[in-house]
Design an enzyme around this catalytic site. Sequence first.
Site, mmCIF file in Angstrom:
data_model
loop_
_atom_site.group_PDB
_atom_site.id
_atom_site.type_symbol
_atom_site.label_atom_id
_atom_site.label_comp_id
_atom_site.label_asym_id
_atom_site.label_seq_id
_atom_site.Cartn_x
_atom_site.Cartn_y
_atom_site.Cartn_z
ATOM 1 N N ASP A 184 41.959 34.613 41.733
ATOM 2 C CA ASP A 184 41.990 34.335 43.282
ATOM 3 C C ASP A 184 41.254 35.486 43.733
ATOM 4 O O ASP A 184 40.926 35.824 44.915
ATOM 5 C CB ASP A 184 43.088 34.044 43.769
ATOM 6 C CG ASP A 184 44.090 35.041 43.573
ATOM 7 O OD1 ASP A 184 44.088 35.931 42.939
ATOM 8 O OD2 ASP A 184 45.413 34.732 44.061
ATOM 9 N N SER A 185 41.176 36.583 42.755
ATOM 10 C CA SER A 185 40.147 37.978 43.225
ATOM 11 C C SER A 185 38.823 37.569 43.701
ATOM 12 O O SER A 185 37.966 38.533 44.430
ATOM 13 C CB SER A 185 40.240 38.961 42.003
ATOM 14 O OG SER A 185 39.629 37.990 40.797
ATOM 15 N N LYS A 215 47.978 30.108 36.110
ATOM 16 C CA LYS A 215 48.655 31.413 36.412
ATOM 17 C C LYS A 215 49.392 31.605 37.842
ATOM 18 O O LYS A 215 48.536 30.994 38.869
ATOM 19 C CB LYS A 215 47.855 32.636 36.414
ATOM 20 C CG LYS A 215 48.434 33.900 36.579
ATOM 21 C CD LYS A 215 47.592 35.203 36.498
ATOM 22 C CE LYS A 215 46.505 35.567 37.545
ATOM 23 N NZ LYS A 215 47.286 35.876 38.720
ATOM 24 N N GLU A 217 51.879 33.613 40.400
ATOM 25 C CA GLU A 217 52.505 35.008 40.857
ATOM 26 C C GLU A 217 54.122 34.662 41.139
ATOM 27 O O GLU A 217 54.437 33.676 41.916
ATOM 28 C CB GLU A 217 51.687 35.635 42.286
ATOM 29 C CG GLU A 217 50.370 36.057 41.943
ATOM 30 C CD GLU A 217 49.834 36.893 43.039
ATOM 31 O OE1 GLU A 217 50.660 37.325 43.831
ATOM 32 O OE2 GLU A 217 48.716 37.060 43.102
ATOM 33 N N GLU A 224 50.968 43.535 36.379
ATOM 34 C CA GLU A 224 50.192 44.338 37.038
ATOM 35 C C GLU A 224 50.866 45.214 37.836
ATOM 36 O O GLU A 224 51.942 45.044 38.184
ATOM 37 C CB GLU A 224 49.525 43.422 38.311
ATOM 38 C CG GLU A 224 48.601 44.006 39.047
ATOM 39 C CD GLU A 224 47.693 43.025 39.918
ATOM 40 O OE1 GLU A 224 46.628 44.098 40.602
ATOM 41 O OE2 GLU A 224 47.637 42.036 39.780
#
Length: 264
Positions: A44-45, A112, A114, A181
């Site tokens: 989503d970057s 993925k 979070e 991260e």
Amino acid sequence: MAKITIKDLYKMKENSEKIVMITAYDALFAKIFNDQVDMVLVGDSLNMSFGGHAETIGISVDEMIYHARAVRRGLTHPYLVVDMPFCSCATPQLALKNCAKVYEKTGCDAVKIEGGKDFAATVELLSKNGIAVMSHIGLRPQLSRFQGGYKVSGREKNALNLLLDDAKAVQNAGAVLLLLEGTVSSVANEVMSVANVPVIGIGAGSCDGQVLVWSDMLGFFDEFKPKFVKRYLNGAELVREAVKNYANDVKKGIFPSEEFEYLK
């Protein structure tokens, strides 16, 4: 080169062979990366580096699917992971609906999400339905607005225990991969010691593998460089110079010359 599967990634971890992961958002760059890396993340970057926004929040599931399908068309070798956007997995049932849609429409190998132990029930439900999950713990960019910025984890009291709890909870729930991260190296080492799945780090020291955003490591996004990013190319500078030369050739009538024209 054969398609990499989750079994291959586990074998690499077992053999202490480092795993290389990079982001991609389109077929063009996916094809360039295809033979060089083990894993590709449609992150989503892209909302920032591709879309020009200041944060990852705001991209939709359908937008992620659009980019992931393009990336999939450019890949034959790497294991493909697709990010689930902000609040798309707010409840286990919502996660199942959205992740199933992504899984079906993109042909990805994993999604993925979070979240740590607070998302264990979601990971369990997805796993039971045959959807592979990479759990993202440590610094979570989707919480940046809530937390008032990007906070490196591991410095605050009890940070180690919290991260260990997260890692254990999602593994026990069925997560097949971890992304760790933005944490101090000593804490990352402790997480690695309890991880029985491959751990991909970003700003977390030495893990089973590493991931970087391609526009960061190739120098196309040059407004800001995080501490953990190593630049392997001054991409923006090279492209600006090339476009400058092109514009100069057109202005002066140098291009197109006879070499680039169709003749009888």
